[in-house]
Design a protein around this motif. Structure first.
Motif, PDB file in Angstrom:
ATOM      1  N   LEU A 333     -36.886-108.633  62.856  1.00 32.58           N
ATOM      2  CA  LEU A 333     -36.507-109.039  61.512  1.00 32.58           C
ATOM      3  C   LEU A 333     -36.876-110.492  61.252  1.00 32.58           C
ATOM      4  N   ILE A 334     -37.199-110.765  59.981  1.00 26.17           N
ATOM      5  CA  ILE A 334     -37.500-112.121  59.520  1.00 26.17           C
ATOM      6  C   ILE A 334     -36.503-112.466  58.427  1.00 26.17           C
ATOM      7  N   GLU A 374     -39.136-105.298  52.742  1.00 26.56           N
ATOM      8  CA  GLU A 374     -37.794-105.888  52.639  1.00 26.56           C
ATOM      9  C   GLU A 374     -36.739-104.838  52.957  1.00 26.56           C
ATOM     10  N   ILE A 375     -35.700-105.244  53.707  1.00 25.50           N
ATOM     11  CA  ILE A 375     -34.629-104.292  54.050  1.00 25.50           C
ATOM     12  C   ILE A 375     -33.271-104.738  53.539  1.00 25.50           C
ATOM     13  N   SER A 376     -33.119-106.033  53.217  1.00 28.00           N
ATOM     14  CA  SER A 376     -31.855-106.475  52.639  1.00 28.00           C
ATOM     15  C   SER A 376     -32.097-107.720  51.808  1.00 28.00           C
ATOM     16  N   GLU A 379     -28.221-113.299  47.259  1.00 26.46           N
ATOM     17  CA  GLU A 379     -28.605-114.514  46.551  1.00 26.46           C
ATOM     18  C   GLU A 379     -29.189-115.563  47.486  1.00 26.46           C
ATOM     19  N   ASN A 380     -28.653-115.645  48.684  1.00 27.36           N
ATOM     20  CA  ASN A 380     -29.018-116.741  49.580  1.00 27.36           C
ATOM     21  C   ASN A 380     -30.071-116.368  50.611  1.00 27.36           C
ATOM     22  N   ARG A 381     -30.223-115.088  50.925  1.00 28.85           N
ATOM     23  CA  ARG A 381     -31.109-114.742  52.039  1.00 28.85           C
ATOM     24  C   ARG A 381     -31.675-113.342  51.868  1.00 28.85           C
ATOM     25  N   LYS A 382     -32.919-113.199  52.300  1.00 23.22           N
ATOM     26  CA  LYS A 382     -33.550-111.887  52.321  1.00 23.22           C
ATOM     27  C   LYS A 382     -34.042-111.602  53.731  1.00 23.22           C
ATOM     28  N   GLN A 383     -34.181-110.306  54.022  1.00 19.94           N
ATOM     29  CA  GLN A 383     -34.688-109.902  55.337  1.00 19.94           C
ATOM     30  C   GLN A 383     -35.868-108.951  55.179  1.00 19.94           C
ATOM     31  N   VAL A 384     -36.876-109.181  56.019  1.00 22.38           N
ATOM     32  CA  VAL A 384     -38.073-108.354  56.056  1.00 22.38           C
ATOM     33  C   VAL A 384     -38.243-107.889  57.502  1.00 22.38           C
ATOM     34  N   TYR A 385     -38.724-106.662  57.668  1.00 28.15           N
ATOM     35  CA  TYR A 385     -38.896-106.191  59.048  1.00 28.15           C
ATOM     36  C   TYR A 385     -40.375-106.084  59.391  1.00 28.15           C
ATOM     37  N   MET A 386     -40.647-106.204  60.691  1.00 27.32           N
ATOM     38  CA  MET A 386     -41.961-105.905  61.255  1.00 27.32           C
ATOM     39  C   MET A 386     -41.775-104.839  62.321  1.00 27.32           C
ATOM     40  N   SER A 387     -42.686-103.896  62.315  1.00 28.02           N
ATOM     41  CA  SER A 387     -42.615-102.809  63.294  1.00 28.02           C
ATOM     42  C   SER A 387     -42.954-103.307  64.692  1.00 28.02           C
ATOM     43  N   ALA A 388     -42.300-102.759  65.681  1.00 26.30           N
ATOM     44  CA  ALA A 388     -42.585-103.114  67.078  1.00 26.30           C
ATOM     45  C   ALA A 388     -44.053-102.884  67.414  1.00 26.30           C
TER      46      ALA A 388
END
Length: 450
Positions: A333-334, A374-376, A379-388
């Motif tokens: 996750l990023i 994007e997975i979540s 207002e303050n933060r977002k999360q992006v995933y990268m596949s293994a």
């Protein structure tokens, strides 16, 4: 700390070593930015067409030297034999914005690019800075043509909204093979003065110095003292001036000048100005030639500057970091957050870069689209995933960069972090065929102009 190079390389290939040219052996702090202006880069049709598809040998050479030391090629622009390269330390990348390039042909009445100027401008911590690499007409009698051509280059306009004219930038660096000669004095007097290191005897007959006294548009440009031998014209691979039949008179053709806008504005005011009003200042620390380089009939010249900036921009547009421990054994996750008015786009992406091979924005190992992956979000933060499956099995030191499609630049960069090697593959040697080919984002455009 800015290190600026100008060098007419006479169609030669890069030399074996540029340690002294780039002051890489200096005991002082590392440079923050390298600005490298070359003239007469090999531009025969076969070379030039191949350079359109791939970086030219000089660009590759400097990237190979500087990327392991923590510099990325921020921008470049080329017009036939004129090439301008800008490298910066990773830490400054998010604070350099609005990068634009331009070139101006002046050869053959503006139809041919063997002479002219290539320019890169940017916003550096909120201050507008412009770099202009020029190759002006040759020969003693062409002083007026040189001045006319430089005025034409100064008048060029960058494409885009709200971009200041060249002379309206806070700082303008002007450099290159400007081809000004030493007038009036005969070759024997010039050479004798050089041999006795009495360069000051020649300064008043230097055509650029003479023009600066007469031409109003030149009087605002500053240059360091010419306390080095004239840099033209030498026999190849020697420090001997021209022994050919032409026996060209030595001259300071290769120059570096600069202009600070607020100094120009305040200099005309009788009451002067306080230091508080001056938000940017330029100090020349070193102005020298490098006699050991002999690949062309010119010697390279470098200027080392201190730019003191009162930051008008102190926060990156995007802040990002890896979440938890990274390895190729699981999805990762990023985390990222953007300033409220950030102009995001569906085409923005976050790239994963290996630190030691991070030469320019195209060198990512893999990437994630900020919207599609994007997975979540709050207002303050977002999360992006990268596949293994996208994470390098071998691990190493990496960093993350957020690329803005609207701004056409990297606007956020993480601290370097470790990716753990895949334990299930320890002891195995990965073949080249096992490594994945990752397709580049279609929207990625470089700042290279041809």
């Amino acid at each position: 700390r800015l290190h600026l190079v100008t060098w007419n390389v006479g169609t030669a290939s890069p030399p074996p070593d540029v340690t002294s040219l780039l002051q890489l052996d200096s005991l002082g702090p590392a440079m923050d930015m390298y600005v490298i202006g070359l003239q007469e880069v090999n531009s025969r049709i076969t070379n030039f067409l191949s350079d359109l598809a791939f970086d030219d040998p000089w660009s590759i050479f400097f990237m190979t030297v500087l990327s392991p030391l923590g510099y990325m090629k921020l921008s470049s622009v080329r017009m036939q034999g004129l090439l301008l390269l800008i490298f910066v330390k990773h830490v400054h990348i998010p604070f350099i914005r609005d990068i634009h390039t331009h070139y101006t042909r002046t050869g053959l009445y503006g139809y041919w690019g063997n002479k002219g100027g290539v320019t890169v401008r940017m916003s550096l911590y909120g201050h507008t800075v412009c770099f202009m690499n020029c190759h002006l007409p040759a020969h003693m009698e062409n002083t007026e043509q040189r001045l006319d051509d430089f005025e034409k280059i100064l008048e060029m306009q960058f494409e885009g909204e709200n971009i200041p004219n060249t002379l309206d930038h806070d700082v303008l660096f002007w450099f290159g093979d400007l081809n000004f000669r030493i007038a009036d004095y005969g070759i024997h007097f010039v050479r004798e003065s050089i041999n006795n290191k009495r360069y000051n005897l020649l300064w008043e007959k230097d055509q650029l110095n003479m023009a600066k006294k007469k031409e109003a548009f030149l009087q605002e440009f500053i240059e360091g003292p010419l306390q080095f031998k004239p840099t033209y014209k030498f026999d190849l691979y020697s420090d001997v001036y021209d022994t050919s039949e032409k026996k060209r008179k030595p001259a300071w053709t290769d120059r570096i000048l600069w202009r600070v806008k607020n100094l120009c504005q305040h200099a005309s005011k009788e009451d002067g100005f306080s230091e508080e009003e001056q938000t940017i200042s330029v100090t020349l620390n070193n102005y020298v030639s490098h006699m050991s380089y002999g690949i062309s009939d010119h010697k390279p010249v470098t200027g080392t500057f201190g730019l003191e900036l009162k930051p008008l921009v102190s926060d990156p547009l995007v802040t990002l970091s890896p979440e938890g421990e990274w390895s190729a054994e699981h999805d990762v996750l990023i985390n990222y957050s953007a300033v409220p008015d950030f102009p995001s786009s569906a085409w923005d992406w976050i790239g994963l870069f290996k630190v030691v091979t991070f030469r320019h924005v195209n060198d990512y190992v893999t990437y994630a689209w900020v919207e599609d992956d994007e997975i979540s979000s709050n207002e303050n933060r977002k999360q992006v995933y990268m596949s293994a499956a996208e994470i390098p099995d071998t691990g190493g030191e990496f960093l993350l960069c957020y690329y803005s499609n609207n701004l056409q630049s990297i606007v956020g960069i993480s601290q370097p972090f470790q990716i753990q090697p895949n334990r299930t593959l320890l002891g195995k040697d990965l073949t080249q065929e096992e490594k994945r080919w990752v397709q580049k984002p279609d929207n990625l455009e470089s700042h290279d102009d041809f």
